[in-house]
Design an enzyme around this catalytic site. Structure first.
Site, PDB file in Angstrom:
ATOM      1  N   SER A 271      -3.919  39.023 -22.420  1.00  0.00           N
ATOM      2  CA  SER A 271      -2.807  38.206 -21.910  1.00  0.00           C
ATOM      3  C   SER A 271      -3.100  36.755 -22.266  1.00  0.00           C
ATOM      4  O   SER A 271      -4.261  36.408 -22.549  1.00  0.00           O
ATOM      5  CB  SER A 271      -2.747  38.378 -20.390  1.00  0.00           C
ATOM      6  OG  SER A 271      -2.017  37.333 -19.803  1.00  0.00           O
TER       7      SER A 271
ATOM      8  N   TYR B  54      -6.286  38.835 -12.083  1.00  0.00           N
ATOM      9  CA  TYR B  54      -5.629  39.288 -13.326  1.00  0.00           C
ATOM     10  C   TYR B  54      -6.180  38.493 -14.507  1.00  0.00           C
ATOM     11  O   TYR B  54      -6.573  39.062 -15.530  1.00  0.00           O
ATOM     12  CB  TYR B  54      -4.113  39.106 -13.198  1.00  0.00           C
ATOM     13  CG  TYR B  54      -3.326  39.533 -14.412  1.00  0.00           C
ATOM     14  CD1 TYR B  54      -2.908  40.850 -14.575  1.00  0.00           C
ATOM     15  CD2 TYR B  54      -2.992  38.620 -15.418  1.00  0.00           C
ATOM     16  CE1 TYR B  54      -2.178  41.240 -15.693  1.00  0.00           C
ATOM     17  CE2 TYR B  54      -2.275  38.995 -16.535  1.00  0.00           C
ATOM     18  CZ  TYR B  54      -1.870  40.306 -16.668  1.00  0.00           C
ATOM     19  OH  TYR B  54      -1.150  40.692 -17.784  1.00  0.00           O
TER      20      TYR B  54
HETATM   21  P1  NDP Z   1       4.210  47.704 -16.371  1.00  0.00           P
HETATM   22  O1  NDP Z   1       3.971  47.331 -14.953  1.00  0.00           O
HETATM   23  O2  NDP Z   1       5.608  47.848 -16.862  1.00  0.00           O
HETATM   24  O3  NDP Z   1       3.438  49.054 -16.728  1.00  0.00           O
HETATM   25  C1  NDP Z   1       2.092  49.189 -16.353  1.00  0.00           C
HETATM   26  C2  NDP Z   1       1.612  50.582 -16.678  1.00  0.00           C
HETATM   27  O4  NDP Z   1       0.267  50.716 -16.166  1.00  0.00           O
HETATM   28  C3  NDP Z   1       2.460  51.662 -16.021  1.00  0.00           C
HETATM   29  O5  NDP Z   1       2.537  52.773 -16.863  1.00  0.00           O
HETATM   30  C4  NDP Z   1       1.646  51.984 -14.776  1.00  0.00           C
HETATM   31  O6  NDP Z   1       1.855  53.264 -14.231  1.00  0.00           O
HETATM   32  C5  NDP Z   1       0.226  51.881 -15.320  1.00  0.00           C
HETATM   33  N1  NDP Z   1      -0.716  51.730 -14.211  1.00  0.00           N
HETATM   34  C6  NDP Z   1      -0.740  50.749 -13.275  1.00  0.00           C
HETATM   35  N2  NDP Z   1      -1.697  50.997 -12.378  1.00  0.00           N
HETATM   36  C7  NDP Z   1      -2.296  52.162 -12.741  1.00  0.00           C
HETATM   37  C8  NDP Z   1      -3.339  52.958 -12.184  1.00  0.00           C
HETATM   38  N3  NDP Z   1      -3.958  52.607 -11.055  1.00  0.00           N
HETATM   39  N4  NDP Z   1      -3.688  54.090 -12.814  1.00  0.00           N
HETATM   40  C9  NDP Z   1      -3.067  54.477 -13.942  1.00  0.00           C
HETATM   41  N5  NDP Z   1      -2.046  53.784 -14.508  1.00  0.00           N
HETATM   42  C10 NDP Z   1      -1.668  52.641 -13.904  1.00  0.00           C
HETATM   43  O7  NDP Z   1       3.407  46.608 -17.225  1.00  0.00           O
HETATM   44  P2  NDP Z   1       3.624  46.068 -18.718  1.00  0.00           P
HETATM   45  O8  NDP Z   1       4.142  47.141 -19.582  1.00  0.00           O
HETATM   46  O9  NDP Z   1       4.309  44.781 -18.621  1.00  0.00           O
HETATM   47  O10 NDP Z   1       2.103  45.728 -19.104  1.00  0.00           O
HETATM   48  C11 NDP Z   1       1.326  46.519 -19.983  1.00  0.00           C
HETATM   49  C12 NDP Z   1       0.071  45.748 -20.326  1.00  0.00           C
HETATM   50  O11 NDP Z   1       0.421  44.530 -20.979  1.00  0.00           O
HETATM   51  C13 NDP Z   1      -0.763  45.349 -19.101  1.00  0.00           C
HETATM   52  O12 NDP Z   1      -2.139  45.471 -19.403  1.00  0.00           O
HETATM   53  C14 NDP Z   1      -0.387  43.885 -18.891  1.00  0.00           C
HETATM   54  O13 NDP Z   1      -1.403  43.181 -18.241  1.00  0.00           O
HETATM   55  C15 NDP Z   1      -0.178  43.426 -20.326  1.00  0.00           C
HETATM   56  N6  NDP Z   1       0.659  42.242 -20.472  1.00  0.00           N
HETATM   57  C16 NDP Z   1       2.005  42.300 -20.189  1.00  0.00           C
HETATM   58  C17 NDP Z   1       2.802  41.181 -20.358  1.00  0.00           C
HETATM   59  C18 NDP Z   1       4.278  41.195 -20.071  1.00  0.00           C
HETATM   60  O14 NDP Z   1       4.923  40.118 -20.179  1.00  0.00           O
HETATM   61  N7  NDP Z   1       4.878  42.303 -19.713  1.00  0.00           N
HETATM   62  C19 NDP Z   1       2.237  39.915 -20.869  1.00  0.00           C
HETATM   63  C20 NDP Z   1       0.805  39.954 -21.106  1.00  0.00           C
HETATM   64  C21 NDP Z   1       0.072  41.095 -20.932  1.00  0.00           C
HETATM   65  P3  NDP Z   1       3.047  53.527 -13.145  1.00  0.00           P
HETATM   66  O15 NDP Z   1       4.249  53.808 -13.964  1.00  0.00           O
HETATM   67  O16 NDP Z   1       2.570  54.690 -12.372  1.00  0.00           O
HETATM   68  O17 NDP Z   1       3.167  52.265 -12.324  1.00  0.00           O
END
Ligand code: NDP
Length: 250
Positions: free
Chosen positions: A153, A166
């Site tokens: 990030s 985070y």
């Molecule tokens: P979302 O919240 O849309 O999706 C997160 C995913 O992680 C979901 O599939 C969720 O599952 C899964 N997850 C969360 N907690 C757990 C857990 N305890 N065990 C297993 N799976 C889990 O996030 P994004 O798609 O936005 O983010 C994806 C990645 O990109 C992350 O690492 C985030 O930090 C990074 N990122 C995102 C940005 C953005 O602007 N969106 C910017 C910078 C980095 P479930 O569906 O069950 O919740």
């Protein structure tokens, strides 16, 4: 971009595991990899949400995916070993690993950050990707040219007020990706890189910026060029880099 067309199939006969495949960026990446020929192992904690990704992939005539549920907040090292055994029996090899799952945690000053939230965020965002990579390394080493992609990030490169655990977890991700890349560079065919997705229209982004108009950010599908590039042979030789997905062009 021609490399995104499904008829090129740059990931034909590859097996790729995507964590957090149930939503947001991971969901788009899983569908992108399947559209490009890969058998995708969909990993997340919600079987219902993973089922719907599975249905979309098979509806689009992609290779039949696999579903594995695991909660990274509670998973033990023994469960990661079991996962490795299961994948070894089912596939015998792993060509790609996208470590994408993550949680936001609290948006508070460090002085008010709860110990519980801190532990959860570090567990899910940093410890789980480490344990997963460690457990799956022998399977990745069975592939001719495996690719491991960590997810960082902007606040994993520069600390910013109120981003707490985070931000710390993403600095950690940048670090362990560099360590893996350096340790494996001369002894294996596994390359390790990091993607910073940039602001992307997902539930996490909406939680972090509730007042923002979501339309101003690209959809997950719009930033897939780098996700595809790092999993394909086109990126062979790229190791130890931290790259931005937003605006990436070949
Ligand atoms: P979302 O919240 O849309 O999706 C997160 C995913 O992680 C979901 O599939 C969720 O599952 C899964 N997850 C969360 N907690 C757990 C857990 N305890 N065990 C297993 N799976 C889990 O996030 P994004 O798609 O936005 O983010 C994806 C990645 O990109 C992350 O690492 C985030 O930090 C990074 N990122 C995102 C940005 C953005 O602007 N969106 C910017 C910078 C980095 P479930 O569906 O069950 O919740």
């Amino acid at each position: 971009m021609s490399s995104l067309k499904s008829d090129n199939k740059p990931l034909q006969n590859r097996t790729i595991l995507v964590t957090g495949a149930s939503d947001g960026i991971g969901r788009a990446a899983a569908k992108c990899y399947a559209a490009n020929g890969a058998t995708v192992i969909l990993m997340g904690r919600s079987e219902d949400k993973l089922d719907s990704v599975y249905d979309e992939i098979t509806h689009d005539k992609g290779p039949t995916p696999a579903i594995i549920t695991l909660d990274f907040n509670t998973a033990t090292p023994e469960e990661y070993s079991e996962l490795a055994n299961t994948l070894d029996q089912e596939f015998g090899v792993l060509d790609g690993l996208l470590l994408n799952a993550g949680i936001l945690g609290e948006r508070k000053p460090l002085a008010q950050y709860s110990a519980t939230a801190w532990q959860q965020v570090i567990q899910v965002n940093l410890t789980a990707p480490f344990l997963m990579t460690k457990a799956l390394l022998p399977l990745l080493e069975q592939a001719d040219n495996a690719s491991v992609v960590f997810t960082s990030s902007g606040v994993g490169r520069k600390g910013k007020a109120y981003w707490g655990a985070y931000s710390a977890s993403k600095f950690g991700i940048e670090g362990i990706a560099q360590i893996w890349a350096d340790e494996l560079a001369n002894i294996s065919n596994v390359r390790v890189n990091t993607i910073n997705p940039g602001a992307t229209r997902t539930n996490m982004r909406a939680s972090a910026y509730p007042a923002e108009n979501p339309e101003q950010n690209p959809k997950p599908e719009d930033i897939m060029a780098l996700y595809l590039h790092l999993m394909s042979d086109a990126s062979m030789g790229i190791n130890g880099q931290s790259l931005d997905a937003n605006g990436f062009k070949l």
